[in-house]
Design a protein around this motif. Structure first.
Motif, PDB file in Angstrom:
ATOM      1  N   SER A  35      53.293 121.659 -19.159  1.00  0.00           N
ATOM      2  CA  SER A  35      54.438 122.396 -18.629  1.00  0.00           C
ATOM      3  C   SER A  35      55.742 121.631 -18.792  1.00  0.00           C
ATOM      4  O   SER A  35      56.621 121.701 -17.962  1.00  0.00           O
ATOM      5  CB  SER A  35      54.222 122.755 -17.159  1.00  0.00           C
ATOM      6  OG  SER A  35      53.119 123.598 -17.018  1.00  0.00           O
ATOM      7  N   THR A  93      52.999 123.266 -23.751  1.00  0.00           N
ATOM      8  CA  THR A  93      52.739 124.102 -22.582  1.00  0.00           C
ATOM      9  C   THR A  93      51.607 123.575 -21.713  1.00  0.00           C
ATOM     10  O   THR A  93      51.508 123.932 -20.558  1.00  0.00           O
ATOM     11  CB  THR A  93      52.410 125.546 -23.007  1.00  0.00           C
ATOM     12  OG1 THR A  93      51.328 125.514 -23.922  1.00  0.00           O
ATOM     13  CG2 THR A  93      53.613 126.205 -23.640  1.00  0.00           C
ATOM     14  N   SER A  94      50.754 122.698 -22.236  1.00  0.00           N
ATOM     15  CA  SER A  94      49.643 122.216 -21.423  1.00  0.00           C
ATOM     16  C   SER A  94      50.123 121.360 -20.262  1.00  0.00           C
ATOM     17  O   SER A  94      49.537 121.368 -19.203  1.00  0.00           O
ATOM     18  CB  SER A  94      48.646 121.442 -22.287  1.00  0.00           C
ATOM     19  OG  SER A  94      49.281 120.301 -22.829  1.00  0.00           O
ATOM     20  N   GLN A 104      58.812 128.835 -23.139  1.00  0.00           N
ATOM     21  CA  GLN A 104      59.630 128.851 -24.348  1.00  0.00           C
ATOM     22  C   GLN A 104      60.937 129.601 -24.122  1.00  0.00           C
ATOM     23  O   GLN A 104      61.988 129.184 -24.600  1.00  0.00           O
ATOM     24  CB  GLN A 104      58.859 129.476 -25.513  1.00  0.00           C
ATOM     25  CG  GLN A 104      59.586 129.391 -26.838  1.00  0.00           C
ATOM     26  CD  GLN A 104      59.839 127.972 -27.298  1.00  0.00           C
ATOM     27  OE1 GLN A 104      59.059 127.070 -27.003  1.00  0.00           O
ATOM     28  NE2 GLN A 104      60.922 127.760 -28.003  1.00  0.00           N
ATOM     29  N   MET A 162      54.814 130.682 -16.723  1.00  0.00           N
ATOM     30  CA  MET A 162      53.539 130.949 -17.392  1.00  0.00           C
ATOM     31  C   MET A 162      53.766 131.347 -18.843  1.00  0.00           C
ATOM     32  O   MET A 162      54.710 132.082 -19.140  1.00  0.00           O
ATOM     33  CB  MET A 162      52.794 132.091 -16.687  1.00  0.00           C
ATOM     34  CG  MET A 162      52.519 131.852 -15.239  1.00  0.00           C
ATOM     35  SD  MET A 162      51.456 130.419 -15.052  1.00  0.00           S
ATOM     36  CE  MET A 162      51.680 130.082 -13.333  1.00  0.00           C
ATOM     37  N   GLY A 163      52.911 130.910 -19.732  1.00  0.00           N
ATOM     38  CA  GLY A 163      52.896 131.333 -21.138  1.00  0.00           C
ATOM     39  C   GLY A 163      54.226 131.260 -21.835  1.00  0.00           C
ATOM     40  O   GLY A 163      54.847 130.210 -21.930  1.00  0.00           O
ATOM     41  N   SER A 164      54.695 132.404 -22.310  1.00  0.00           N
ATOM     42  CA  SER A 164      55.927 132.462 -23.103  1.00  0.00           C
ATOM     43  C   SER A 164      57.187 132.211 -22.272  1.00  0.00           C
ATOM     44  O   SER A 164      58.260 131.985 -22.828  1.00  0.00           O
ATOM     45  CB  SER A 164      56.037 133.823 -23.790  1.00  0.00           C
ATOM     46  OG  SER A 164      56.173 134.848 -22.829  1.00  0.00           O
ATOM     47  N   GLU A 165      57.058 132.244 -20.956  1.00  0.00           N
ATOM     48  CA  GLU A 165      58.220 131.975 -20.098  1.00  0.00           C
ATOM     49  C   GLU A 165      58.754 130.570 -20.326  1.00  0.00           C
ATOM     50  O   GLU A 165      59.969 130.349 -20.270  1.00  0.00           O
ATOM     51  CB  GLU A 165      57.853 132.161 -18.626  1.00  0.00           C
ATOM     52  CG  GLU A 165      57.522 133.579 -18.239  1.00  0.00           C
ATOM     53  CD  GLU A 165      57.067 133.716 -16.802  1.00  0.00           C
ATOM     54  OE1 GLU A 165      57.161 134.847 -16.279  1.00  0.00           O
ATOM     55  OE2 GLU A 165      56.603 132.718 -16.197  1.00  0.00           O
ATOM     56  N   ASN A 205      57.291 122.546 -28.039  1.00  0.00           N
ATOM     57  CA  ASN A 205      56.874 123.013 -26.726  1.00  0.00           C
ATOM     58  C   ASN A 205      55.474 122.501 -26.445  1.00  0.00           C
ATOM     59  O   ASN A 205      54.584 122.658 -27.233  1.00  0.00           O
ATOM     60  CB  ASN A 205      56.903 124.540 -26.711  1.00  0.00           C
ATOM     61  CG  ASN A 205      56.583 125.091 -25.354  1.00  0.00           C
ATOM     62  OD1 ASN A 205      56.561 124.349 -24.385  1.00  0.00           O
ATOM     63  ND2 ASN A 205      56.329 126.372 -25.280  1.00  0.00           N
TER      64      ASN A 205
END
Length: 182
Positions: A23, A20-21, A47, A42-45, A18
């Motif tokens: 997206s 996330t930076s 993953q 956002m965040g854990s969404e 993943n």
């Protein structure tokens, strides 16, 4: 004994990476199943949605992809965006070329469900694509993107998993067992 054989048992490898930076999230095969350029998750969404896409893709032998943008694309431009995304990020990077994409453009409020499978009859027809689009539209409208993307993954896996290589519908396993149980 009848109930034991009618309950499917599934095993899966949840090895994913993943990033996330940016997206975006890719599977270990390098196929990008999620590209959130519009920043809807956002965040854990990220993953959570990636896991739903990865499980659904494995279950249906189909790459189930979500791509979001904020470019204000027209109807034909969003289809071209999805085509380009498939060619650059999915095709030849996974075990199967069968792919169903959900492309969402937040600026123009356009949603496209595209299907790709070069050289095969295994594809979704327009009615199936419309059914999937309508299934997630209310959640997209309400801004519940995690729910919409998860529902997209599940619905697409169900529909795509029932399509044979020749384009026909697969018969469900153990239809007699379901009748007995009911």
């Amino acid at each position: 004994l009848t109930l034991t054989y009618s309950i499917p048992v599934c095993a899966q490898d949840m090895a994913t990476t993943n990033n996330t930076s940016s997206s975006t999230a890719t599977t270990t095969s390098g196929s990008m199943l999620l590209d959130d350029k519009a920043g809807l998750l956002m965040g854990s969404e990220v993953q959570q949605v990636l896991e739903a896409l990865d499980v659904a893709s494995s279950k249906s032998d189909c790459n189930i992809v979500v791509a979001t943008t904020n470019e204000g694309l027209s109807e034909s431009a969003i289809q071209a965006y999805a085509d380009n995304y498939y060619m650059a990020n999915v095709q030849n990077k996974s075990q199967t070329n069968f792919c169903v994409t959900l492309t969402v453009d937040i600026s123009s409020r356009k949603v496209d469900v595209g299907t790709y499978n070069p050289g095969s009859k295994r594809n979704l027809n327009d009615a199936a694509k419309d059914e999937i689009r309508e299934y997630v539209t209310s959640d997209l409208t309400n801004g519940d993107y995690v729910k919409a993307f998860t529902k997209f993954a599940d619905k697409t896996a169900t529909i795509a998993g029932g399509i044979a290589e020749d384009g026909g519908r697969l018969k469900s396993s153990f239809p007699w067992a379901k009748r007995i149980i009911i």
